[in-house]
Design a protein around this motif. Structure first.
Motif, PDB file in Angstrom:
ATOM      1  N   ILE A  64     -13.753  -8.809  18.591  1.00 48.55           N
ATOM      2  CA  ILE A  64     -14.708  -7.662  18.389  1.00 48.55           C
ATOM      3  C   ILE A  64     -14.752  -6.612  19.136  1.00 48.55           C
ATOM      4  O   ILE A  64     -14.731  -5.261  18.857  1.00 48.55           O
ATOM      5  CB  ILE A  64     -16.288  -8.458  18.211  1.00 48.55           C
ATOM      6  N   SER A  65     -14.606  -6.996  20.510  1.00 52.73           N
ATOM      7  CA  SER A  65     -14.625  -6.128  21.467  1.00 52.73           C
ATOM      8  C   SER A  65     -13.075  -5.329  21.611  1.00 52.73           C
ATOM      9  O   SER A  65     -13.219  -4.020  21.996  1.00 52.73           O
ATOM     10  CB  SER A  65     -14.605  -6.875  23.087  1.00 52.73           C
ATOM     11  N   ALA A  66     -12.024  -5.981  21.293  1.00 52.88           N
ATOM     12  CA  ALA A  66     -10.963  -5.230  21.061  1.00 52.88           C
ATOM     13  C   ALA A  66     -10.938  -4.286  19.735  1.00 52.88           C
ATOM     14  O   ALA A  66     -10.316  -3.053  20.220  1.00 52.88           O
ATOM     15  CB  ALA A  66      -9.846  -6.340  20.883  1.00 52.88           C
ATOM     16  N   VAL A  94     -15.043  -1.686  25.583  1.00 50.44           N
ATOM     17  CA  VAL A  94     -14.643  -3.085  25.781  1.00 50.44           C
ATOM     18  C   VAL A  94     -15.328  -3.948  26.767  1.00 50.44           C
ATOM     19  O   VAL A  94     -16.075  -4.811  26.523  1.00 50.44           O
ATOM     20  CB  VAL A  94     -13.040  -3.250  25.991  1.00 50.44           C
ATOM     21  N   PHE A  95     -15.448  -3.050  28.051  1.00 53.40           N
ATOM     22  CA  PHE A  95     -16.610  -3.759  29.050  1.00 53.40           C
ATOM     23  C   PHE A  95     -17.900  -3.852  28.647  1.00 53.40           C
ATOM     24  O   PHE A  95     -18.456  -5.119  28.660  1.00 53.40           O
ATOM     25  CB  PHE A  95     -16.421  -2.767  30.174  1.00 53.40           C
ATOM     26  N   ILE A  96     -18.561  -2.818  27.908  1.00 55.02           N
ATOM     27  CA  ILE A  96     -19.923  -3.083  27.411  1.00 55.02           C
ATOM     28  C   ILE A  96     -19.871  -4.170  26.059  1.00 55.02           C
ATOM     29  O   ILE A  96     -20.894  -4.953  26.356  1.00 55.02           O
ATOM     30  CB  ILE A  96     -20.372  -1.615  26.954  1.00 55.02           C
ATOM     31  N   VAL A  97     -19.075  -3.979  25.113  1.00 56.27           N
ATOM     32  CA  VAL A  97     -19.179  -5.013  24.128  1.00 56.27           C
ATOM     33  C   VAL A  97     -18.950  -6.438  24.658  1.00 56.27           C
ATOM     34  O   VAL A  97     -19.827  -7.476  24.497  1.00 56.27           O
ATOM     35  CB  VAL A  97     -17.987  -4.913  23.070  1.00 56.27           C
ATOM     36  N   GLU A  98     -17.983  -6.784  25.693  1.00 64.37           N
ATOM     37  CA  GLU A  98     -17.949  -8.151  26.434  1.00 64.37           C
ATOM     38  C   GLU A  98     -19.149  -8.492  27.271  1.00 64.37           C
ATOM     39  O   GLU A  98     -19.315  -9.740  27.137  1.00 64.37           O
ATOM     40  CB  GLU A  98     -16.553  -8.038  27.362  1.00 64.37           C
TER      41      GLU A  98
END
Length: 101
Positions: A64-66, A94-98
């Motif tokens: 999802i983050s990718a 990516v950082f925010i989703v992770e």
């Protein structure tokens, strides 16, 4: 086994050299065929996409983050932002989703 490694390296070096040297020695005139010229024009872009897109999609811990990072990078690139903005935006997405996944 050790001798086989050297044979493998030698064959790999020979094949790599032949792939680069044969076109230089065999094709000495300018290529006038429109199809071949357009094909050769797009080869670097296709190769770069084939190497980059899988690396983008499998480099994070979740798909999802990718996917979010890839979509953000694609949107920023379509809007003709600089490479620093595209890379930074994708990394931030990516950082925010992770953080939340």
């Amino acid at each position: 086994m050790l001798n086989n490694v050297y044979i493998y390296i030698l064959v790999m070096a020979l094949v790599t050299y032949l792939i680069r040297a044969l076109p230089l020695t065999l094709i000495r005139t300018e290529i006038n065929n429109h199809f071949i010229r357009s094909f050769l024009y797009y080869v670097p872009y296709a190769t770069l996409a084939a190497m980059t897109i899988p690396a983008c999609l499998y480099s994070t811990s979740s798909r999802i983050s990718a996917a979010v990072g890839f979509i953000i990078a694609l949107i920023l690139a379509i809007k003709k932002q600089s490479l620093i903005i595209v890379a930074g935006g994708a990394c931030a997405a990516v950082f925010i989703v992770e953080l939340f996944v």
